[in-house]
Motif scaffolding. Structure first.
Motif, short mmCIF file in Angstrom:
data_model
loop_
_atom_site.label_atom_id
_atom_site.label_comp_id
_atom_site.label_asym_id
_atom_site.label_seq_id
_atom_site.Cartn_x
_atom_site.Cartn_y
_atom_site.Cartn_z
N LEU A 1 -13.88 -33.91 -21.16
CA LEU A 1 -13.06 -32.93 -21.87
C LEU A 1 -13.87 -31.74 -22.34
CD1 LEU A 1 -10.63 -35.17 -23.99
CD2 LEU A 1 -10.17 -33.95 -21.86
N ILE B 1 -14.61 -29.58 -19.38
CA ILE B 1 -13.39 -28.91 -18.91
C ILE B 1 -13.04 -27.74 -19.83
CG2 ILE B 1 -10.88 -29.18 -18.67
CD1 ILE B 1 -11.48 -32.06 -17.66
N GLU C 1 -10.17 -28.91 -14.41
CA GLU C 1 -9.33 -29.94 -15.03
C GLU C 1 -8.50 -30.68 -13.99
OE1 GLU C 1 -6.09 -30.45 -18.67
OE2 GLU C 1 -6.63 -28.45 -17.94
#
Length: 288
Positions: free
Chosen positions: A223, A226, A233
């Protein structure tokens, strides 16, 4: 059918080189990568454009808000997730996190592209009209894998293989064991899983960031990269709550015993020492 062909290729390669423990280790890693290899086997195709339907009357769906008598149109913004860096109280846990980061970034592209291409590859095979065409296409894919990617996938370490198993589940919704069972046979899945267990690995592993600390670290790493636009993603195929996982991790850290760091760091230092000694012995044997 393509997946079945690839599994057959792996089975043939595996048993032909089953002679030594070294080959067994390499082949287990190769098995772990077979599903993500599909990403690289996709034939070049140009996507067909879809016709756009035009309505004869344009409808204004804009929403307006009224502030002090003035109308202001609304704008829908993309969702944005803001994450704070993990604040580690444990030095050993921070080391674990940093070591995982390098491995996650190495295997993530395989799992991501596998999920993107699985459907496309199956559609490609389904579009072929004859058995002979499908056989030729499958052979082309086998040759491509053999020439380009087998050596690279065999370089995966045990830990990287374990992470890849988890990410395959994250991106496809199926464990490596379930994929092999469906595409090859339950018997093959059983024996490959037994072989993997010799090296403390399991093809049945699931991605559980809410309850497994290492899986939470993997998700946090993904995460953050990203959000920083260092990784592209891709939505996971399974459902989980990142913030619940983060809360559970905080509880985990708070409940670590006072001696946790000293014990774990000492054990890590011993493993590093043993690794260096083993490496030195190998170098001495090479020079003889």
């Amino acid at each position: 059918m393509l997946l079945k062909t690839l599994v057959l290729l792996v089975v043939s390669y595996f048993w032909n080189t089953f002679g030594t423990i070294t080959f067994m280790i390499k082949n287990v890693c190769f098995l772990l990568g077979v599903f993500c290899v599909l990403a690289f086997a996709k034939a070049q195709q140009n996507p067909t454009s879809q016709p756009i339907k035009n309505d004869s009357v344009k409808k204004d769906t804009t929403e307006y808000f009224y502030i002090d008598g003035d109308s202001v149109s609304s704008i829908e913004l993309d969702k944005v997730m803001l994450l704070q860096d993990l604040n580690f109280d444990s030095r050993y846990e921070r080391i674990r996190y940093l070591l995982l980061k390098r491995k996650v970034l190495k295997v993530w592209p395989y799992a991501k592209m596998a999920a993107e291409r699985l459907t496309v590859l199956d559609q490609r095979l389904a579009s072929l009209e004859t058995k002979n065409q499908r056989k030729k296409y499958s052979k082309m894919v086998e040759d491509y894998i053999e020439d380009e990617f087998k050596a690279e996938l065999k370089k995966l370490t045990k830990t990287e293989g374990q992470i890849l198993i988890k990410l395959i589940h994250r991106q496809t919704g199926d464990t490596a064991y379930a994929l092999l069972k469906r595409l090859r046979s339950g018997w093959s899945a059983f024996w490959f899983d037994k072989t993997a267990s010799l090296f403390d690995m399991s093809l049945k592993e699931e991605y559980l960031p809410e309850t497994v600390v290492d899986d939470f670290y993997v998700e946090d790493i993904l995460l953050n990269h990203i959000i920083d636009e260092k990784l592209e993603e891709q939505e996971p195929a399974i459902e989980f709550d990142y913030f619940k996982a983060r809360s559970n991790w905080k509880d985990y850290e708070r409940n670590l015993p006072p001696t946790y760091d000293s014990i774990q760091l000492a054990a890590r230092a011993q493993r590093i020492k043993e690794y260096k000694e083993k490496k030195a012995r190998k170098e001495r044997r090479k020079r003889k």
